[in-house]
Structure formats: C-alpha cells, structure tokens
Design a protein around this motif. Structure first.
Motif, PDB file in Angstrom:
ATOM      1  N   LEU A   1       0.303   7.500   1.137  1.00 49.13           N
ATOM      2  CA  LEU A   1      -0.390   6.274   0.826  1.00 49.13           C
ATOM      3  C   LEU A   1      -0.473   6.170  -0.770  1.00 49.13           C
ATOM      4  N   MET A   2      -0.045   7.323  -1.703  1.00 53.17           N
ATOM      5  CA  MET A   2      -0.277   7.057  -3.080  1.00 53.17           C
ATOM      6  C   MET A   2       0.716   6.331  -3.697  1.00 53.17           C
ATOM      7  N   SER A   3       1.704   5.920  -2.701  1.00 49.86           N
ATOM      8  CA  SER A   3       2.973   5.054  -3.216  1.00 49.86           C
ATOM      9  C   SER A   3       2.302   3.480  -3.619  1.00 49.86           C
ATOM     10  N   TYR A   4       0.910   3.258  -2.833  1.00 53.14           N
ATOM     11  CA  TYR A   4       0.525   2.010  -2.958  1.00 53.14           C
ATOM     12  C   TYR A   4      -0.497   1.867  -4.405  1.00 53.14           C
ATOM     13  N   GLY A   5      -0.554   2.934  -5.145  1.00 53.54           N
ATOM     14  CA  GLY A   5      -1.105   3.146  -6.429  1.00 53.54           C
ATOM     15  C   GLY A   5      -0.416   2.797  -7.683  1.00 53.54           C
ATOM     16  N   PRO A   6      -0.814   2.682  -8.635  1.00 51.96           N
ATOM     17  CA  PRO A   6      -0.067   2.432 -10.104  1.00 51.96           C
ATOM     18  C   PRO A   6       0.647   3.708 -10.496  1.00 51.96           C
ATOM     19  N   THR A   7       1.626   3.522 -11.340  1.00 51.18           N
ATOM     20  CA  THR A   7       2.173   4.673 -12.205  1.00 51.18           C
ATOM     21  C   THR A   7       1.160   5.329 -13.086  1.00 51.18           C
ATOM     22  N   ARG A   8       1.330   6.570 -12.692  1.00 53.22           N
ATOM     23  CA  ARG A   8       0.272   7.476 -13.539  1.00 53.22           C
ATOM     24  C   ARG A   8       0.658   7.580 -14.913  1.00 53.22           C
ATOM     25  N   ASN A   9       1.813   7.731 -15.181  1.00 54.61           N
ATOM     26  CA  ASN A   9       2.414   8.027 -16.776  1.00 54.61           C
ATOM     27  C   ASN A   9       3.489   7.045 -17.040  1.00 54.61           C
ATOM     28  N   LYS A  10       3.598   6.658 -18.200  1.00 53.76           N
ATOM     29  CA  LYS A  10       4.524   5.696 -18.828  1.00 53.76           C
ATOM     30  C   LYS A  10       5.777   6.581 -18.862  1.00 53.76           C
ATOM     31  N   LEU A  11       6.808   5.789 -18.112  1.00 51.64           N
ATOM     32  CA  LEU A  11       8.005   6.307 -18.030  1.00 51.64           C
ATOM     33  C   LEU A  11       9.029   6.113 -19.583  1.00 51.64           C
TER      34      LEU A  11
ATOM     35  N   VAL B   1      12.292   2.572  -2.115  1.00 53.58           N
ATOM     36  CA  VAL B   1      12.177   2.628  -0.609  1.00 53.58           C
ATOM     37  C   VAL B   1      10.992   2.982  -0.232  1.00 53.58           C
ATOM     38  N   HIS B   2      10.050   2.238   0.549  1.00 58.57           N
ATOM     39  CA  HIS B   2       8.732   2.930   0.755  1.00 58.57           C
ATOM     40  C   HIS B   2       8.581   2.679   2.416  1.00 58.57           C
ATOM     41  N   VAL B   3       7.673   3.493   2.833  1.00 57.88           N
ATOM     42  CA  VAL B   3       7.369   3.320   4.385  1.00 57.88           C
ATOM     43  C   VAL B   3       6.175   2.296   4.467  1.00 57.88           C
ATOM     44  N   ASP B   4       6.242   1.505   5.452  1.00 55.86           N
ATOM     45  CA  ASP B   4       5.262   0.487   5.764  1.00 55.86           C
ATOM     46  C   ASP B   4       4.044   0.921   6.324  1.00 55.86           C
ATOM     47  N   LEU B   5       3.415   1.857   5.608  1.00 53.63           N
ATOM     48  CA  LEU B   5       2.264   2.605   6.401  1.00 53.63           C
ATOM     49  C   LEU B   5       1.001   1.840   6.675  1.00 53.63           C
TER      50      LEU B   5
ATOM     51  N   ALA C   1       7.406   0.616  10.831  1.00 56.62           N
ATOM     52  CA  ALA C   1       6.629   1.508  11.540  1.00 56.62           C
ATOM     53  C   ALA C   1       7.562   1.968  12.636  1.00 56.62           C
ATOM     54  N   ASP C   2       8.207   1.005  13.258  1.00 55.85           N
ATOM     55  CA  ASP C   2       9.054   1.257  14.556  1.00 55.85           C
ATOM     56  C   ASP C   2      10.020   2.193  14.260  1.00 55.85           C
ATOM     57  N   GLN C   3      10.887   2.289  13.015  1.00 54.05           N
ATOM     58  CA  GLN C   3      11.945   3.114  12.590  1.00 54.05           C
ATOM     59  C   GLN C   3      11.345   4.362  12.353  1.00 54.05           C
ATOM     60  N   LEU C   4      10.172   4.715  11.819  1.00 53.27           N
ATOM     61  CA  LEU C   4       9.560   6.103  11.646  1.00 53.27           C
ATOM     62  C   LEU C   4       9.131   6.616  13.031  1.00 53.27           C
TER      63      LEU C   4
ATOM     64  N   LEU D   1      -4.152   9.258   9.072  1.00 52.90           N
ATOM     65  CA  LEU D   1      -4.829   8.376   9.603  1.00 52.90           C
ATOM     66  C   LEU D   1      -4.326   7.125   9.689  1.00 52.90           C
ATOM     67  N   ALA D   2      -3.272   6.706   8.600  1.00 52.55           N
ATOM     68  CA  ALA D   2      -2.674   5.521   8.783  1.00 52.55           C
ATOM     69  C   ALA D   2      -1.342   5.532   9.626  1.00 52.55           C
ATOM     70  N   THR D   3      -0.584   6.601   9.683  1.00 55.89           N
ATOM     71  CA  THR D   3       0.720   6.832  10.470  1.00 55.89           C
ATOM     72  C   THR D   3      -0.009   6.792  12.009  1.00 55.89           C
ATOM     73  N   ALA D   4      -1.222   7.485  12.464  1.00 53.77           N
ATOM     74  CA  ALA D   4      -1.690   7.368  13.604  1.00 53.77           C
ATOM     75  C   ALA D   4      -1.760   6.041  14.260  1.00 53.77           C
ATOM     76  N   LYS D   5      -2.774   5.463  13.312  1.00 50.35           N
ATOM     77  CA  LYS D   5      -3.178   3.787  13.526  1.00 50.35           C
ATOM     78  C   LYS D   5      -2.020   2.896  13.757  1.00 50.35           C
ATOM     79  N   TYR D   6      -1.053   2.874  12.662  1.00 53.30           N
ATOM     80  CA  TYR D   6       0.023   1.834  12.563  1.00 53.30           C
ATOM     81  C   TYR D   6       1.299   2.108  12.893  1.00 53.30           C
ATOM     82  N   ILE D   7       1.521   3.359  13.180  1.00 58.18           N
ATOM     83  CA  ILE D   7       2.813   3.779  13.549  1.00 58.18           C
ATOM     84  C   ILE D   7       2.775   4.170  15.086  1.00 58.18           C
ATOM     85  N   LEU D   8       1.916   5.008  15.520  1.00 58.92           N
ATOM     86  CA  LEU D   8       1.588   5.911  16.726  1.00 58.92           C
ATOM     87  C   LEU D   8       0.497   5.270  17.391  1.00 58.92           C
ATOM     88  N   ASN D   9       0.025   4.069  17.113  1.00 62.56           N
ATOM     89  CA  ASN D   9      -0.933   3.342  18.024  1.00 62.56           C
ATOM     90  C   ASN D   9      -2.005   4.137  18.616  1.00 62.56           C
TER      91      ASN D   9
END
Length: 447
Positions: A135-145, A157-161, A182-185, A298-306
C-alpha cells in the motif's frame, strides 16, 4: 539486453512472478532475479531462497543471484557505496553475476532507499523501472531523487491492491504506469496454497500481527491491547478459532500471553509459525474474516481473495503516527477509509471518487514541496469534506500549509494580542522566580 529484477521480500517475489506471467516486466534477452533480503534481522529469518514455494516462483526467471549473500554480513539495506567506489562495484557485480558489458535494465523496489538506490547508482546508464507491491506505493515519493536517477526512470509496475486507485509514488516524473490486476496475483496465491495445509474445523478468523512496536509506533503493552481488541472482534462474530500470524519482520511477541487471553475468552488460539505468506494462509484456510490494523493483507484479502476483513485501531493510529510524513500514513489512511469509514474503492464508486481525492490531499500534506500541483485540488477537497475526513489530518499540518478550514488553525504566539503576550511573559517570569526561591529553601533544609 539483461534485466535485473530485485526482490527483498516474499510478497515481492510472489508479485514479480505474477508480473512475469502477465508479461508486465520489461523485455530482455535474460531476466535475472536478484534476491536482497530486506529483513532487519536476517540471522533470525528464513532466507528468500528457502521460503516455501520459492522454486516454483523463481522458475519464471532465467536465473537467480543472491545480493544478500554477496554483501553479508552487511545487510543489503546498509549497502551504500561512495561515489568513488561505484565503478569498482559495477565491475565486481558484472563479473560476479556474469552480466557481460552490455546494456542493462533494472526493475527495482523503492528507489528512494538502498539497496535499490545503490544498484541504480552503480549501473549508472541502465534504464530504471520500479515495481511496487504494498500500500505504500500509493503514497508520495519520500525523498527527492537526483537527476542522474530520475532522468532514467521509465515507469512503474504496481499491484492493483485497491481497485482503480492510482499511485502517487514518483508521480512528479509522470512515469508510465503498468497495472497488475487482482486475478493475476490470485493465481499465484492459489498455486502456493496447494502445498499449504491450514484447513481448520469450524469457523475461524485470521489475525495478522504487525511490527508496530518494533517500529516504535506504539509500546509493547499498547500493541498487546490492540491484539486483544482483535480477539474481541472475532468473539463478537461468534467465531471459535483464531489463527494468529505475526508479521515476518516482527521480533518475538507475547503470543503466549495472547493465547492465554484467548483461552479466557473461550477461543481456540493457534499461532502460525510459518514462512508462508498471509495470502497463502487465507487461500488455504479460507477464514471467515481477516483482522488487523493497517496491514496490506487486509487489502489483498478483500480485493484479491474475496474475504471479509475488519480493521482495528486505525483511528488511534492516525493521530499517533508521527511525523506526518511517515510513509505508513498512506496505508493507514487507505485502510481506515475503506474498512472503517466504508469509502468505496475507485473502481467500485458510483459517484464521486472520495478515496482518490482524500489520498491526493494526504499526499500533498505529506510532501507539499514536491507536489505543488496538488495544492488546489487539496484545498477544494478540504473545503468540502474536512468534517468527514478530519481524522486523516492534523491541525498543526493544516495550519503550517495554510489550508482550509481556517477555523481549525492553531493560534500562533504572534497572532495573540500584545496584552495577552505580555501577561503570559509576566506569569512565566513570576513562576520562574517562585520555583527558584523554593529550590533554594529546599537546599537550605537539606543542609
């Protein structure tokens, strides 16, 4: 062209295997899986290449190299070569991993920290892709690159959690976004579950522990009480068996004490001392509910494994988490909004996409300097929805960024009337003198 694909956790390994199956990894003549164990205590955790199901996951790649073994006893996260050492390490890694002298593509985890950042610096002309799993991928970049890294960034490439939710990670560079659905994971988790046996008679709940105490987000007693609340939620649902899975990065916990409390409640308690993923346990045991605080599980359980889920303690954590920029804030806000406030995921929303707007605003509050383009939509959201989502924001941050609503702003000393400021100073001086006098009297009595 050779592609180096880095993984530091078992969940990342499973995600990368699914990405390979879905054709989402960059094209290359050879795909090499680079193991970089991210555990804080690798001596006490199972190496990635010994995890259950490793062989079948690794079979998606042409070969495997172990970066953690190469840098031992230093952990991969500690690997941070100096600028004058980069060319030396490039030669060493090309030789150790038989990479030749040709061009490379790197598929890295969080590029803001080592070892991903170190690898990007060492292979200075490689194209860069970032894979994200949690879920951290939904957050902003922490440090300037630095420009030397950002100008080589090709995409993510991100998982549609959370179905339909767009990540903010690296958004300032407008990267290409590849999405793994989700179905791919789910196929990977079900594949791994075939060799796992966690079936339980009767009804059961799975509690996912987190390493909140180890991260300093709460003390041991507070974390224990949080787990007791999770037991109570299982009891409220008339469930007779609780499966408890500690976080793989967590230190030893008070599981025996928790088992005693469960027994007093009339619950059967089973500690799952397993290296299997939480998702593999869910796919095998099929619990009635998965209970945690703000675990990605919690996200994987709900949206990937129903599977039904319940979040505990998120409201308290939203206010306790500090500083505001803490990278756990976005996962916490997501879980609280989805499973406490019942805000629908973007793909399931019939009207206004409040979750995306909320996270955009939280992201701006976390990294306003890096995301100035989000200020106007953040102002609009707060003007309209602050009352509903105030738990996600702190008055100090709203005040500092001069965001609405104005009535929540903290009063600064300079904004107080001069008479009030003067009176405050007089009270402080008087109190200080009284304290000094008392201290002298006590010293004389002691003599």
């Amino acid at each position: 062209m050779i592609a180096l694909i880095e993984a530091s956790s078992y969940f990342q390994l499973a995600s990368l295997a699914a990405m390979a199956d879905a054709g989402l990894l960059p094209e290359a003549d050879e795909h090499i899986l680079v193991l970089a164990n991210g555990s804080q205590v690798p001596e006490l955790t199972t190496p990635l290449n010994e995890a259950p199901g490793f062989e079948q996951l690794a079979a998606r790649f042409d070969r495997v190299v172990d970066f953690a073994a190469l840098t031992a006893p230093r952990r991969p996260a500690q690997f941070n070569p100096r600028e004058d050492e980069l060319h030396i390490f490039e030669s060493l890694l090309r030789q150790a991993w038989n990479l030749g002298s040709g061009p490379l593509t790197l598929v890295l985890e969080s590029i803001q920290v080592n070892p991903a950042r170190a690898l990007a610096r060492i292979f200075f002309d490689a194209q860069l892709w970032v894979h994200s799993d949690g879920l951290m991928s939904y957050g902003p970049t922490r440090n300037k690159l630095p420009l030397s890294i950002s100008q080589r960034l090709m995409g993510t490439v991100h998982v549609d959690l959370v179905p339909g939710l767009e990540p903010h990670l690296l958004a300032e560079f407008e990267p290409v976004r590849k999405v793994m659905y989700a179905d791919q994971l789910a196929k990977i988790f079900n594949e791994l579950a075939q060799d796992a046996h966690f079936e339980q008679p009767g009804s059961n709940a799975l509690i996912l522990g987190q390493y909140l105490g180890s991260l300093g987000l709460m003390d041991a007693d507070e974390e224990f009480e949080l787990h007791v609340q999770m037991l109570q939620e299982a009891l409220n649902r008339n469930i007779d068996t609780v499966l408890f899975k500690a976080h793989p990065s967590a230190s030893a916990t008070s599981a025996a004490r928790l088992a005693g409390v469960a027994q007093e409640m009339g619950l059967r308690f089973q500690l799952l001392a397993t290296d299997h993923l939480a998702e593999t346990v869910i796919a095998s045991a099929r619990p009635e509910v998965v209970i945690s605080c703000f675990s990605t599980g919690l996200a994987t359980a709900k949206y990937i494994l129903n599977t039904d889920v319940h979040a505990v303690g998120t409201g308290m954590m939203l206010q306790a988490l500090a500083p505001y920029e803490n990278s756990n804030r976005i996962p916490l806000s997501i879980i609280h909004a989805l499973f406490v406030q019942d805000v629908p995921a973007p793909a399931h929303s019939d009207g206004e996409d409040q979750l995306s707007q909320l996270l955009l605003t939280v992201a701006y509050c976390m990294q306003a300097a890096q995301l100035p383009q989000l200020r106007e939509p953040a102002i609009e959201f707060l003007n309209t929805h602050y009352a509903e989502f105030s738990a996600h924001f702190k008055r100090r941050r709203i005040t500092k960024l001069d965001l609405p609503p104005r009535w929540v702003h903290l009063a600064s000393r300079s904004s107080l009337p001069s008479k009030v400021r003067g009176a405050s100073r007089r009270v402080l001086r008087k109190g200080s003198k009284q304290l000094e006098s008392l201290s002298k009297s006590l010293s004389r009595l002691a003599k």
